[in-house]
Design a protein around this motif. Structure first.
Motif, mmCIF file in Angstrom:
data_model
loop_
_atom_site.group_PDB
_atom_site.id
_atom_site.type_symbol
_atom_site.label_atom_id
_atom_site.label_comp_id
_atom_site.label_asym_id
_atom_site.label_seq_id
_atom_site.Cartn_x
_atom_site.Cartn_y
_atom_site.Cartn_z
ATOM 1 N N ALA A 19 0.888 -1.202 0.057
ATOM 2 C CA ALA A 19 -0.095 -0.024 0.122
ATOM 3 C C ALA A 19 0.808 1.320 -0.191
ATOM 4 N N THR A 20 1.930 1.053 0.662
ATOM 5 C CA THR A 20 2.760 2.347 0.772
ATOM 6 C C THR A 20 3.388 2.646 -0.530
ATOM 7 N N ARG A 21 3.844 1.663 -1.323
ATOM 8 C CA ARG A 21 4.597 1.672 -2.707
ATOM 9 C C ARG A 21 3.368 2.247 -3.652
ATOM 10 N N GLN A 22 2.121 1.907 -3.653
ATOM 11 C CA GLN A 22 1.099 2.359 -4.252
ATOM 12 C C GLN A 22 1.053 3.871 -4.011
ATOM 13 N N ALA B 202 2.959 5.952 -3.111
ATOM 14 C CA ALA B 202 4.488 6.494 -3.474
ATOM 15 C C ALA B 202 4.221 7.123 -5.086
ATOM 16 N N GLY B 203 3.549 6.392 -5.726
ATOM 17 C CA GLY B 203 3.436 6.721 -7.099
ATOM 18 C C GLY B 203 4.459 6.638 -7.918
ATOM 19 N N GLY B 204 4.825 7.790 -8.546
ATOM 20 C CA GLY B 204 6.151 8.015 -9.532
ATOM 21 C C GLY B 204 7.302 7.955 -8.721
ATOM 22 N N LEU B 205 7.129 8.350 -7.110
ATOM 23 C CA LEU B 205 8.492 8.101 -6.313
ATOM 24 C C LEU B 205 8.847 6.947 -5.882
ATOM 25 N N ALA B 206 8.234 5.760 -6.470
ATOM 26 C CA ALA B 206 8.363 4.412 -6.091
ATOM 27 C C ALA B 206 9.756 4.027 -6.362
ATOM 28 N N GLY B 207 10.137 4.754 -7.454
ATOM 29 C CA GLY B 207 11.532 3.824 -8.034
ATOM 30 C C GLY B 207 12.618 3.931 -6.803
ATOM 31 N N GLY B 208 12.489 4.842 -5.757
ATOM 32 C CA GLY B 208 13.464 5.160 -4.906
ATOM 33 C C GLY B 208 13.215 4.281 -3.526
ATOM 34 N N LEU B 209 12.324 3.317 -3.791
ATOM 35 C CA LEU B 209 11.368 2.545 -2.820
ATOM 36 C C LEU B 209 11.860 1.142 -2.581
ATOM 37 N N SER B 210 12.411 0.391 -1.677
ATOM 38 C CA SER B 210 12.402 -0.963 -1.502
ATOM 39 C C SER B 210 11.727 -1.462 -0.352
ATOM 40 N N LEU B 211 11.072 -2.580 -0.655
ATOM 41 C CA LEU B 211 10.096 -3.228 0.537
ATOM 42 C C LEU B 211 10.810 -4.432 1.010
ATOM 43 N N HIS B 212 10.723 -4.532 2.424
ATOM 44 C CA HIS B 212 11.506 -5.527 3.265
ATOM 45 C C HIS B 212 10.504 -5.884 4.304
ATOM 46 N N PRO B 213 9.749 -7.007 4.224
ATOM 47 C CA PRO B 213 8.669 -7.547 5.017
ATOM 48 C C PRO B 213 9.695 -8.389 6.052
ATOM 49 N N LEU B 214 9.752 -7.796 7.539
ATOM 50 C CA LEU B 214 10.259 -8.378 8.436
ATOM 51 C C LEU B 214 9.663 -8.086 9.862
#
Length: 266
Positions: A44-47, A49-61
């Motif tokens: 949901a956070t990545r969604q 972020a929209g066009g800024l999501a390229g700078g985002l990585s997701l780490h379930p932990l």
């Protein structure tokens, strides 16, 4: 530490303040390694972020998984090439019960997430942060870490531990490249009760608590990071009660007890 171009790890990034911090960091030109127990929250956070999501990585932990946490810095560096900042935001509250009625499973869970999660993340990332030209650690404590709230005694104890851990870390890191900021939020619209699996009692009578929106809190906190602030109080209630508690701990404790006693009325 100026945030543009930096890589920042944020825990609890799937909702509430952590999500707002992640989005605001991206808007300020930082890259973010978003950590959360719930993968659906990260998606949901990545969604958002929209066009800024390229700078985002997701780490379930799960931040209470020490082995998993210790493996995370390598994973983040593999994706981003560096780590410049850490925001220990993940946290839960306890069931609204007196200490005598709280079982040990609930006590252990609160302490493991709030204190040990913060400790594990800090220990895992600090060696790498110390190698950076400049770096920053933010630990999110709570107004409940300096002011006792009926029915949240163990939660308050866990956040008080985070407060002292952070202040001690600040002192130890003087003369290094790593700055430290302590965040003390008051009431905020974060959904923490829901994500803690706790039923929150509704407000009663004339009690009116000012609610800070997480987006506003994120801006205030990141402004504090960019000026290397030692501590930041988030919300008018946190600022007011901080002042009252400094003037008279007994008065402040009696005041919060009288206004929040309905939490334990049943």
């Amino acid at each position: 530490m100026k945030l543009k171009g930096k890589v920042v790890v944020v825990t609890g990034a799937g909702s509430g303040l952590g999500q707002a911090l992640t989005l605001e960091l991206l808007r300020r030109g930082a890259r973010v390694a978003a950590v959360d127990l719930r993968e659906e929250g990260l998606l949901a956070t990545r969604q958002m972020a929209g066009g800024l999501a390229g700078g985002l990585s997701l780490h379930p932990l799960d931040v209470t998984d020490r082995e998993g946490v210790e493996a995370l810095p390598v994973e983040v560096e593999r994706v981003h090439g560096q780590v410049d900042g850490l925001v220990n935001n993940a946290g839960i509250i306890q069931p609204f019960k007196r200490l005598q009625d709280l079982d040990y499973a609930a006590i252990d869970r609160v302490m493991r997430v709030n204190f040990y999660g913060t400790l594990y993340m800090t220990k895992a990332f600090l060696p790498r942060l110390l190698k950076r030209p400049e770096a920053h650690i933010v630990n999110v404590s709570s107004m409940g870490g300096f002011l006792p709230v009926p029915g949240q005694t163990v939660y308050g104890a866990s956040k008080a531990a985070v407060k002292l851990l952070t202040e001690g870390l600040w002192a130890e890191l003087q003369g290094t490249s790593v700055r430290v900021t302590l965040a003390l939020p008051g009431a905020m619209r974060t959904g923490i009760a829901q994500h803690s699996g706790v039923e929150a009692p509704g407000a009663q009578g004339e009690v009116k608590v000012p609610i800070l929106e997480p987006e506003q809190a994120a801006k205030i906190l990141l402004d504090a990071v960019e000026r290397d602030a030692f501590r930041v109080l988030l919300g008018q209630d946190a600022r007011t009660m901080d002042l009252l508690y400094r003037l008279s701990p007994l008065y402040a404790t009696r005041l919060i007890q009288s206004r929040m006693r309905h939490l334990l009325s049943s």
